[in-house]
Enzyme design. Structure first.
Site, PDB file in Angstrom:
ATOM      1  CG  ASP A   1       5.088   1.392   2.369  1.00  0.00           C
ATOM      2  OD1 ASP A   1       5.749   0.446   1.891  1.00  0.00           O
ATOM      3  OD2 ASP A   1       5.538   2.168   3.232  1.00  0.00           O
TER       4      ASP A   1
ATOM      5  CG  HIS B   1       5.882  -7.397  -3.541  1.00  0.00           C
ATOM      6  ND1 HIS B   1       5.655  -6.177  -2.964  1.00  0.00           N
ATOM      7  CD2 HIS B   1       7.216  -7.628  -3.398  1.00  0.00           C
ATOM      8  CE1 HIS B   1       6.798  -5.684  -2.498  1.00  0.00           C
ATOM      9  NE2 HIS B   1       7.754  -6.556  -2.742  1.00  0.00           N
TER      10      HIS B   1
ATOM     11  CG  LEU C   1     -10.651   4.517 -12.444  1.00  0.00           C
ATOM     12  CD1 LEU C   1     -10.731   5.674 -11.455  1.00  0.00           C
ATOM     13  CD2 LEU C   1     -10.495   3.200 -11.676  1.00  0.00           C
TER      14      LEU C   1
HETATM   15  C1  IPE Z   1       7.192   3.911  -1.696  1.00  0.00           C
HETATM   16  O1  IPE Z   1       7.353   2.865  -0.784  1.00  0.00           O
HETATM   17  C2  IPE Z   1       7.132   3.385  -3.078  1.00  0.00           C
HETATM   18  C3  IPE Z   1       6.000   2.534  -3.391  1.00  0.00           C
HETATM   19  C4  IPE Z   1       4.991   2.245  -2.626  1.00  0.00           C
HETATM   20  C5  IPE Z   1       5.998   1.998  -4.709  1.00  0.00           C
HETATM   21  P1  IPE Z   1       8.784   2.495  -0.190  1.00  0.00           P
HETATM   22  O2  IPE Z   1       8.545   1.405   0.787  1.00  0.00           O
HETATM   23  O3  IPE Z   1       9.746   2.218  -1.272  1.00  0.00           O
HETATM   24  O4  IPE Z   1       9.214   3.840   0.526  1.00  0.00           O
HETATM   25  P2  IPE Z   1      10.229   4.091   1.719  1.00  0.00           P
HETATM   26  O5  IPE Z   1      11.542   3.502   1.304  1.00  0.00           O
HETATM   27  O6  IPE Z   1       9.673   3.418   2.918  1.00  0.00           O
HETATM   28  O7  IPE Z   1      10.263   5.576   1.889  1.00  0.00           O
HETATM   29  C1  IPE Z   2       5.242  -1.530  -1.146  1.00  0.00           C
HETATM   30  O1  IPE Z   2       5.525  -2.437  -0.139  1.00  0.00           O
HETATM   31  C2  IPE Z   2       5.459  -2.094  -2.536  1.00  0.00           C
HETATM   32  C3  IPE Z   2       6.661  -1.583  -3.199  1.00  0.00           C
HETATM   33  C4  IPE Z   2       7.439  -0.627  -2.788  1.00  0.00           C
HETATM   34  C5  IPE Z   2       7.025  -2.218  -4.462  1.00  0.00           C
HETATM   35  P1  IPE Z   2       6.999  -2.596   0.408  1.00  0.00           P
HETATM   36  O2  IPE Z   2       7.697  -3.627  -0.410  1.00  0.00           O
HETATM   37  O3  IPE Z   2       7.681  -1.292   0.511  1.00  0.00           O
HETATM   38  O4  IPE Z   2       6.721  -3.177   1.852  1.00  0.00           O
HETATM   39  P2  IPE Z   2       7.465  -2.775   3.195  1.00  0.00           P
HETATM   40  O5  IPE Z   2       7.340  -1.295   3.346  1.00  0.00           O
HETATM   41  O6  IPE Z   2       8.880  -3.203   3.068  1.00  0.00           O
HETATM   42  O7  IPE Z   2       6.723  -3.508   4.252  1.00  0.00           O
HETATM   43 MG    MG Z   3       7.770   0.118   1.967  1.00  0.00          MG
END
Ligand code: IPE
Ligand code: IPE
Ligand code: MG
Length: 254
Positions: free
Chosen positions: A21, A38, A132
């Site tokens: 995240d 990303h 792995l």
């Molecule tokens: C969880 O992250 C999903 C992934 C890392 C793929 P999100 O950023 O979507 O989760 P919330 O919305 O903060 O809970």
């Molecule tokens: C995690 O990073 C990747 C995915 C959920 C695809 P985020 O895109 O949720 O990044 P933040 O949490 O908005 O910073």
């Molecule tokens: Mg996120």
């Protein structure tokens, strides 16, 4: 000196699961588009997969896209799908070179055809590797998984494949998308959020949880080592008392 020297190679977590995240915020803090985050996040994936394989971790699950992430703005979702398909295509050779077996969990049918094709092909091309096991959670959510399992169990009970009163924990597990994998022992979430976000709710029942403020694009090998060292310092009691788990060190328990 690398933190790797402080890791006890005999006490490695068998399975590490990571909620990757913070990509979006990492990019926005730099005045960039979320997609830039990303793209940088893919670098972290490479590093963490490589270091997990080097260490001898058996299973690594990466939460890459949740069921709920389909509700994001279309350009971000499309950008993520293209990134995913391109990355997988580029990485297959490296996965094979490193003896890594790719597996997927989630509702892959939801993905655009070009992306699911690349992914399923990569699973096929790496299926006989013995190092792995890299499990990517894509269009995954725990509630989706549990609902699918319940429906499948109900069908099998109706058709006489299952005896309703005889459904054990082992039987239930065979209906989960993770049926071939052991439960994660260590779950890491980056970026300072303290939640599970619909990830492996059943399988994480006894996982050690590790949260770090580091955004995913900044999460490198040393951060992984730090998490593993922290894991190795914990006492896992599984409901027992400290004395039962470690008779001579009860007073050290925390
Ligand atoms: C969880 O992250 C999903 C992934 C890392 C793929 P999100 O950023 O979507 O989760 P919330 O919305 O903060 O809970
Ligand atoms: C995690 O990073 C990747 C995915 C959920 C695809 P985020 O895109 O949720 O990044 P933040 O949490 O908005 O910073
Ligand atoms: Mg996120």
């Amino acid at each position: 000196m690398s933190l790797i020297d402080n890791i006890d190679k005999k006490q490695l977590p068998l399975h590490i699961a990571i909620i990757m995240d913070g990509n979006g915020r990492w990019a926005q803090e730099k005045g960039e588009d979320r997609l830039f985050g990303h793209y940088q996040g893919v670098e972290s994936v490479r590093n963490i997969v490589e270091s997990s394989a080097e260490l001898g971790i058996r299973y690594l699950t990466l939460y890459a896209f949740s069921t709920e992430n389909w509700s994001r703005p279309e350009p971000e979702v499309n950008g993520l799908m293209i990134l995913l398909a391109n990355t997988i295509r580029q990485e297959v050779d490296t996965l094979n070179k490193n003896n890594i077996r790719l597996r997927l969990i989630g509702n892959i049918k939801m993905l655009p055809e070009y992306a699911s094709r690349e992914l399923l092909e990569a699973v096929e091309l790496t299926h006989s590797n013995t190092g792995l096991t890299l499990i990517i959670a894509l269009s995954y959510s725990s509630r989706w998984e549990l609902l699918k399992a319940v429906n499948h169990i109900a069908d099998d009970a109706k058709n006489g494949v299952l005896v309703p009163g005889a459904i054990t924990e082992e039987v239930l597990r065979t209906y989960l998308t993770t049926s071939e994998f052991p439960d994660p022992e260590l779950m890491i979430r980056t970026s300072g959020e303290y939640r599970i976000s619909n990830f492996l709710l059943y399988q994480l029942a006894y996982a050690e949880l590790y949260f770090t403020d580091t955004r995913w694009p900044d999460f490198g090998k040393e951060h992984l080592y730090e998490a593993i060292i922290n894991f190795q310092q914990r006492q896992r009691r599984f409901g027992k008392t400290a004395e039962q788990v470690m008779p001579n060190t009860a007073s050290d328990a925390h």
